[in-house]
Design a protein around this motif. Sequence first.
Motif, PDB file in Angstrom:
ATOM      1  N   GLU A   1       5.666  16.287  -8.599  1.00  0.00           N
ATOM      2  CA  GLU A   1       4.978  17.514  -7.976  1.00  0.00           C
ATOM      3  C   GLU A   1       4.219  16.996  -7.069  1.00  0.00           C
ATOM      4  O   GLU A   1       3.282  16.351  -7.276  1.00  0.00           O
ATOM      5  N   ILE A   2       4.095  17.654  -5.943  1.00  0.00           N
ATOM      6  CA  ILE A   2       3.008  17.380  -4.774  1.00  0.00           C
ATOM      7  C   ILE A   2       2.528  18.674  -4.393  1.00  0.00           C
ATOM      8  O   ILE A   2       3.178  19.797  -3.914  1.00  0.00           O
ATOM      9  N   ASP A   3       1.058  18.659  -4.192  1.00  0.00           N
ATOM     10  CA  ASP A   3       0.462  20.141  -3.757  1.00  0.00           C
ATOM     11  C   ASP A   3       0.018  19.932  -2.299  1.00  0.00           C
ATOM     12  O   ASP A   3       0.068  18.698  -1.560  1.00  0.00           O
ATOM     13  N   ASP A   4      -0.452  20.770  -1.764  1.00  0.00           N
ATOM     14  CA  ASP A   4      -1.113  20.849  -0.121  1.00  0.00           C
ATOM     15  C   ASP A   4      -2.056  19.634  -0.141  1.00  0.00           C
ATOM     16  O   ASP A   4      -2.054  19.430   1.204  1.00  0.00           O
ATOM     17  N   LEU A   5      -2.880  19.220  -1.133  1.00  0.00           N
ATOM     18  CA  LEU A   5      -3.628  18.233  -0.707  1.00  0.00           C
ATOM     19  C   LEU A   5      -3.225  16.739  -0.866  1.00  0.00           C
ATOM     20  O   LEU A   5      -3.812  15.894  -0.730  1.00  0.00           O
ATOM     21  N   GLY A   6      -1.709  16.661  -1.061  1.00  0.00           N
ATOM     22  CA  GLY A   6      -1.274  15.441  -1.434  1.00  0.00           C
ATOM     23  C   GLY A   6      -1.640  14.947  -2.764  1.00  0.00           C
ATOM     24  O   GLY A   6      -0.984  13.549  -2.891  1.00  0.00           O
ATOM     25  N   GLN A   7      -2.072  15.604  -3.486  1.00  0.00           N
ATOM     26  CA  GLN A   7      -2.165  15.183  -4.921  1.00  0.00           C
ATOM     27  C   GLN A   7      -0.820  15.456  -5.673  1.00  0.00           C
ATOM     28  O   GLN A   7       0.039  16.122  -5.470  1.00  0.00           O
ATOM     29  N   PHE A   8      -0.372  14.451  -6.435  1.00  0.00           N
ATOM     30  CA  PHE A   8       0.814  14.516  -7.134  1.00  0.00           C
ATOM     31  C   PHE A   8       0.838  13.867  -8.513  1.00  0.00           C
ATOM     32  O   PHE A   8      -0.060  13.489  -9.234  1.00  0.00           O
ATOM     33  N   SER A   9       1.898  14.440  -9.497  1.00  0.00           N
ATOM     34  CA  SER A   9       2.129  14.374 -10.674  1.00  0.00           C
ATOM     35  C   SER A   9       3.611  13.981 -10.860  1.00  0.00           C
ATOM     36  O   SER A   9       4.537  14.448 -10.164  1.00  0.00           O
ATOM     37  N   ILE A  10       3.960  13.343 -12.065  1.00  0.00           N
ATOM     38  CA  ILE A  10       5.207  13.084 -12.340  1.00  0.00           C
ATOM     39  C   ILE A  10       5.493  13.300 -13.790  1.00  0.00           C
ATOM     40  O   ILE A  10       4.756  12.902 -14.678  1.00  0.00           O
ATOM     41  N   LYS A  11       6.895  13.666 -14.179  1.00  0.00           N
ATOM     42  CA  LYS A  11       7.255  13.834 -15.670  1.00  0.00           C
ATOM     43  C   LYS A  11       8.655  13.915 -15.640  1.00  0.00           C
ATOM     44  O   LYS A  11       9.483  14.176 -14.753  1.00  0.00           O
ATOM     45  N   GLN A  12       9.254  13.108 -16.920  1.00  0.00           N
ATOM     46  CA  GLN A  12      10.502  13.097 -16.910  1.00  0.00           C
ATOM     47  C   GLN A  12      11.016  14.472 -17.949  1.00  0.00           C
ATOM     48  O   GLN A  12      10.602  14.778 -18.859  1.00  0.00           O
ATOM     49  N   ILE A  13      12.343  14.944 -17.658  1.00  0.00           N
ATOM     50  CA  ILE A  13      12.932  16.188 -18.263  1.00  0.00           C
ATOM     51  C   ILE A  13      14.202  15.637 -18.861  1.00  0.00           C
ATOM     52  O   ILE A  13      14.896  14.639 -18.494  1.00  0.00           O
ATOM     53  N   SER A  14      14.480  16.348 -20.130  1.00  0.00           N
ATOM     54  CA  SER A  14      15.546  16.188 -20.790  1.00  0.00           C
ATOM     55  C   SER A  14      16.772  16.943 -20.147  1.00  0.00           C
ATOM     56  O   SER A  14      16.739  18.010 -20.315  1.00  0.00           O
TER      57      SER A  14
ATOM     58  N   GLU B   1       0.906  -1.327   0.044  1.00  0.00           N
ATOM     59  CA  GLU B   1       0.029  -0.003  -0.141  1.00  0.00           C
ATOM     60  C   GLU B   1       0.987   1.159  -0.112  1.00  0.00           C
ATOM     61  O   GLU B   1       0.936   2.192   0.766  1.00  0.00           O
ATOM     62  N   LEU B   2       1.451   1.352  -1.275  1.00  0.00           N
ATOM     63  CA  LEU B   2       2.145   2.580  -1.205  1.00  0.00           C
ATOM     64  C   LEU B   2       1.629   3.293  -2.796  1.00  0.00           C
ATOM     65  O   LEU B   2       1.024   2.726  -3.601  1.00  0.00           O
ATOM     66  N   ASP B   3       1.921   4.737  -2.743  1.00  0.00           N
ATOM     67  CA  ASP B   3       1.556   5.532  -4.074  1.00  0.00           C
ATOM     68  C   ASP B   3       2.356   4.992  -5.169  1.00  0.00           C
ATOM     69  O   ASP B   3       2.101   5.327  -6.358  1.00  0.00           O
ATOM     70  N   GLY B   4       3.463   4.511  -4.994  1.00  0.00           N
ATOM     71  CA  GLY B   4       4.422   4.302  -6.226  1.00  0.00           C
ATOM     72  C   GLY B   4       5.763   3.760  -5.969  1.00  0.00           C
ATOM     73  O   GLY B   4       6.151   3.824  -4.307  1.00  0.00           O
ATOM     74  N   TRP B   5       6.641   3.222  -6.774  1.00  0.00           N
ATOM     75  CA  TRP B   5       7.797   2.932  -6.462  1.00  0.00           C
ATOM     76  C   TRP B   5       8.634   3.139  -7.445  1.00  0.00           C
ATOM     77  O   TRP B   5       8.220   3.170  -8.626  1.00  0.00           O
TER      78      TRP B   5
ATOM     79  N   SER C   1       0.160   8.458 -14.931  1.00  0.00           N
ATOM     80  CA  SER C   1      -0.981   8.397 -14.329  1.00  0.00           C
ATOM     81  C   SER C   1      -1.503   6.623 -14.401  1.00  0.00           C
ATOM     82  O   SER C   1      -2.257   6.465 -13.260  1.00  0.00           O
ATOM     83  N   ASP C   2      -0.989   6.156 -15.329  1.00  0.00           N
ATOM     84  CA  ASP C   2      -1.475   4.722 -15.413  1.00  0.00           C
ATOM     85  C   ASP C   2      -0.691   3.941 -14.339  1.00  0.00           C
ATOM     86  O   ASP C   2      -1.199   2.711 -13.805  1.00  0.00           O
TER      87      ASP C   2
END
Length: 437
Positions: free
Chosen positions: A234-247, A190-194, A207-208
């Motif tokens: 990226e994580i906001d105050d509500l604990g929502q997050f997103s991820i992206k790779q950069i060059s 039960e983690l949000d990701g690895w 997201s998938d």
Amino acid sequence: MQSQVLLAGDIHLGKRPLHLPRDIDQYGVSPVELTPAEGWLRLVRFAVEQSVAAVVLTGDVVEEDHHRLEAFGHLQRGVLELVQNGIEVYSVVGNHDVEALEEVTQRIPAFHLVGQGGKWEWVTLSHQSEPIMNILGWSFPKQGIPLSPLEQELPLPPDEKLPRFGILHDLDTPDSVYAPAPHRRLEDIELDGWFIGHKHKPSQLGSDSLIGYLGPLVGLDPSETGLHGPWVLEIDDLGQFSIKQISLGPLRWEELPVAVEKLRGKSDLKDVLRDSMASLHKRLLPQLKGVKAVGCRIKLVGPRELHREVAQRLNPLDLEDLKPRFDEILYFVEGIIDDSRLSLDLERIAQASDPPGLLARQLLALVNQEEDARQLIGEARHRLKKEAASSAWSQLEEIQFTEDQVRELLLQAGFHALKELLGQIEPGNREDVRSWN
């Protein structure tokens, strides 16, 4: 408040990319500018410019323990610059840097190792004194670990209602000696990701799925194609997050398919290849920020009856000076692959009872991943591992020989042998993979 955490996979400080042109510095690009050390320097600059909350590494920061003297200076300067700007650095230990990172953390207390001694550990990351996420990590206590770290009991997570992520350096292969951790089991935790290190092909994180490999900062050889660089979580105050790779990588490798029909009858093959490179550059341009050089492995595709004619004219040595620039980015040809195998009618050839027919049936089993292919792959894998264990190869980086890798090796060798048997190329004239770097 929006917080950012910068994630990076295998950096391998102390190593240099393979197969660069010997004369690349004569074209305005120094080999030093294409190394993992340069990738690490760029990561540090980006982290400071973006005021990220923390930098998290997933092991193999240093290429080998015997490279740590060279790598230590790069790592120390980067960590100190990050810490001076209020950015904490966390890492797990990989199989390449067991001793090196232990020494680093003794000399640089701000470099935090997570899960030392092969024991799971939770740490909380903060931004401007506010907790933003928890990470669970496990580090290699020694280089070879045949047992899965998932067999250990995991500690209870902290009480804070924060996003929770795991960091690990592992291989998703059951019989690996490098801390095998099947990813299907990670899904049950039960983690949000690895975020995982070890494999050099980045996963499609988003997201998938948030379970996968981060990949290296710089592609170290022509097989490591595509985008490489750190990931921004990226994580906001509500604990929502997103991820992206950069060059951020200074070097990129690409496989460049070229139709043999375009090359046939042309007096100057370089013009066709240069145009193909220009088209590739146009397609890749949005992902080429900071890239100084792109190495291309030419892949000849199309009707098999044209391959031999073109391959005989396409001498790699004649392409050494083919190094065009597009938008100040240097392109070069690393090698040539004659991939006419897709045009062979395997099903028709397999109907015969002669040697080509027998080989074609085995290739069909591999292509279609039939049950019969498992025995072929198993036998080949056993022989490869036995050969790799020889003292003659002890100084080289260990190859895992996954099922997919062995299958691809068998396909390459099998198609080449079949073409020889069918008389499409002269025996001994092995021009299917050619490189001069």
